[in-house]
Design a protein around this motif. Structure first.
Motif, short mmCIF file in Angstrom:
data_model
loop_
_atom_site.label_atom_id
_atom_site.label_comp_id
_atom_site.label_asym_id
_atom_site.label_seq_id
_atom_site.Cartn_x
_atom_site.Cartn_y
_atom_site.Cartn_z
N LYS A 42 0.82 -1.21 0.00
CA LYS A 42 0.00 0.00 0.00
C LYS A 42 0.85 1.27 0.00
CE LYS A 42 -4.07 -2.00 2.26
NZ LYS A 42 -4.98 -1.95 3.45
N ASN A 43 1.93 1.25 0.76
CA ASN A 43 2.79 2.43 0.82
C ASN A 43 3.45 2.70 -0.52
OD1 ASN A 43 2.23 2.86 3.55
ND2 ASN A 43 3.93 1.57 4.22
N GLU A 44 3.91 1.64 -1.18
CA GLU A 44 4.54 1.79 -2.50
C GLU A 44 3.53 2.31 -3.52
OE1 GLU A 44 8.02 -1.64 -2.48
OE2 GLU A 44 5.92 -2.24 -2.72
N LEU A 45 2.31 1.80 -3.47
CA LEU A 45 1.28 2.25 -4.40
C LEU A 45 0.97 3.73 -4.20
CD1 LEU A 45 -1.17 -0.80 -4.25
CD2 LEU A 45 0.33 -0.17 -6.15
N ALA A 46 0.91 4.15 -2.94
CA ALA A 46 0.63 5.56 -2.64
C ALA A 46 1.77 6.46 -3.12
CB ALA A 46 0.41 5.73 -1.14
N GLU A 47 2.99 6.01 -2.95
CA GLU A 47 4.15 6.78 -3.39
C GLU A 47 4.20 6.91 -4.90
OE1 GLU A 47 7.45 9.17 -3.01
OE2 GLU A 47 6.08 8.45 -1.45
N GLU A 49 1.63 6.75 -6.96
CA GLU A 49 0.54 7.65 -7.36
C GLU A 49 0.97 9.11 -7.20
OE1 GLU A 49 -4.17 8.60 -6.35
OE2 GLU A 49 -3.09 7.01 -5.27
N LYS A 50 1.63 9.40 -6.10
CA LYS A 50 2.12 10.76 -5.85
C LYS A 50 3.09 11.19 -6.94
CE LYS A 50 4.59 13.42 -2.31
NZ LYS A 50 5.25 13.34 -0.98
N TYR A 53 1.27 11.98 -10.40
CA TYR A 53 0.64 13.30 -10.50
C TYR A 53 1.69 14.41 -10.59
CZ TYR A 53 -4.05 11.47 -9.74
OH TYR A 53 -5.23 10.80 -9.89
N HIS A 60 -4.55 9.01 -12.28
CA HIS A 60 -3.78 7.79 -12.01
C HIS A 60 -4.71 6.72 -11.44
CE1 HIS A 60 -0.37 5.24 -10.96
NE2 HIS A 60 -0.98 5.02 -9.80
N SER A 62 -4.83 2.63 -9.91
CA SER A 62 -4.15 1.41 -9.47
C SER A 62 -5.15 0.26 -9.52
CB SER A 62 -3.61 1.55 -8.05
OG SER A 62 -2.56 2.49 -8.00
#
Length: 405
Positions: A42-47, A49-50, A53, A60, A62
């Motif tokens: 989850k942390n990697e996916l959030a990073e 996505e950031k 953008y 974006h 996932s």
């Protein structure tokens, strides 16, 4: 169609360049799509996505395809004990197809005019993406900036730096693709024929020094339990095996193969769970299947792996092979013990209610209860009769020809 470009996005160097190029240079409305096949938390996916953008993408997305990837592909790779060239568990080959299908489905849903990927012009991924996109989105134009511009990694880095994108570019010396069925590693060493990847190139570093026994429970060919614990899904069992075996440095190798486009290629990988599962599964099969099941499976599995590797997952023949492989697994149930140690493993043995080494019939090399010595004499005579006839006829012909000479 809308002026949208859907980009297969992982957040790595190539797709980072593509996102910037498509939005800044071509002025397209970029939708970056990351398809998770078990390689991101989850942390990697959030990073990621950031970062997407920050590169100027309009949207974006996932998509988690891990469950579908297992259900529709990995389980058959296990059933078939599939290793490309007896080495590679098709880690990237398999997941690219599912990433491409998910991206194509998204592109069709938003009515995208363009669909893009960051593959180079030298490898297999370009063909896999192009084939799936062409089948599922025939009206969308495929854009491939890295391939079309023949860009080197150094040129991509220079471009991104000039546009203010700052990263730890030293990490980009190696291209790493992580998924539930293994992680590929590419770098300068894999572009040669005589160099091996250095220790630091592998994402999972060796931290375990001792030895331990791993027990894997299979039910109808699928890994369900690990060390006495039954998991809700085979995906969780695979992840558990990887967590236990990965720190031993098990499953590292370099695969040398023939690319779809005809050239030779090398890729490094680490795949502790896939290699252990395939070996354990195959050992269990050798105990519970007949010799003709094993022989037929081997040929069909080879075809399955080859077609999948070359991007033909949507070929109807694949469903036929899957049906055969599924049918063969009805008795592949039992527990396999595996010895783990730094950099290697081996199978200790199996226990299964379907074990054909049943002592109620015979013990190999010892006593038997199902036939007599006379039965074996007759069997040996019948089994060799055709070769006896062949030898007799050949000798007669040779004597006749020699006599004429």
């Amino acid at each position: 169609m809308k002026n949208i470009a859907v980009l297969a996005f992982s957040g790595g160097l190539d797709t980072t360049y593509c996102a910037m190029h498509l939005s800044k240079d071509l002025g397209l409305e970029v939708h970056s799509v990351l398809v998770n096949t078990g390689g991101f938390d989850k942390n990697e996916l959030a990073e990621i996505e950031k970062k997407a953008y920050a590169l100027g993408v309009a949207h974006h997305e996932s998509i988690d395809a891990t469950g579908e990837y297992y259900d529709k592909c990995i389980r058959y790779l296990i059933f078939g004990n599939v290793l490309k060239n007896n080495t590679y568990p098709l880690s990237v080959s398999a997941e690219r197809v599912f990433q491409a299908m998910a991206i194509a489905k998204y592109a069709a849903g938003v009515g995208a005019k363009y669909i893009a990927h960051g593959s180079t012009g030298a490898g297999n991924d370009q063909v896999r993406f192009d084939m799936i996109f062409g089948i599922m989105c025939p009206n969308a134009e495929i854009i491939t900036p890295i391939r079309d511009h023949k860009l080197s990694r150094e040129e991509e880095i220079t471009y991104l730096k000039s546009h203010g994108v700052e990263r730890d570019w030293a990490k980009s010396l190696y291209s790493v693709n992580k998924g539930i069925w293994g992680t590929s590693v590419g770098g300068k060493e894999t572009l040669t024929s005589d160099q091996y990847l250095p220790e630091e190139a592998f994402p999972t570093q060796v931290s375990m020094k001792g030895e331990e026994v791993l027990e894997i429970e299979f039910i109808k060919g699928e890994p369900i339990g690990v060390n006495g614990k039954e998991y809700a899904s085979p995906v969780e069992a695979i992840q558990a095996i990887q967590a236990l075996a990965g720190p031993y440095g098990i499953g590292r190798d370099i695969h040398v193969g023939d690319t779809i486009i005809g050239i030779k290629g090398r890729v490094g990988f680490e795949a502790a769970a896939p290699l252990i599962i395939i070996k354990a599964h195959h050992t269990l099969e050798k105990h519970v299947l007949t010799k003709w099941q094993l022989q037929l499976k081997e040929s069909q599995a080879q075809w399955y792996g080859t077609l999948l590797h070359e991007g033909h997952f949507m070929e109807p023949a694949m469903r036929d092979i899957e049906a055969f492989l599924q049918s063969s697994q009805s008795h592949v149930t039992g527990t396999v013990k595996v010895q783990l140690m730094p950099y290697r493993f081996y199978v200790l043995g199996i226990h299964s209610a379907y074990d054909l080494m049943s002592n109620s019939f015979a013990s190999y090399g010892e006593m038997n209860n199902s036939w007599s010595g006379e039965d074996v004499k007759g069997f040996a005579k019948v089994a060799s009769i055709q070769n006896m006839i062949y030898r007799h006829v050949s000798q007669q012909q040779e004597e006749s020809l020699h006599g004429k000479g």
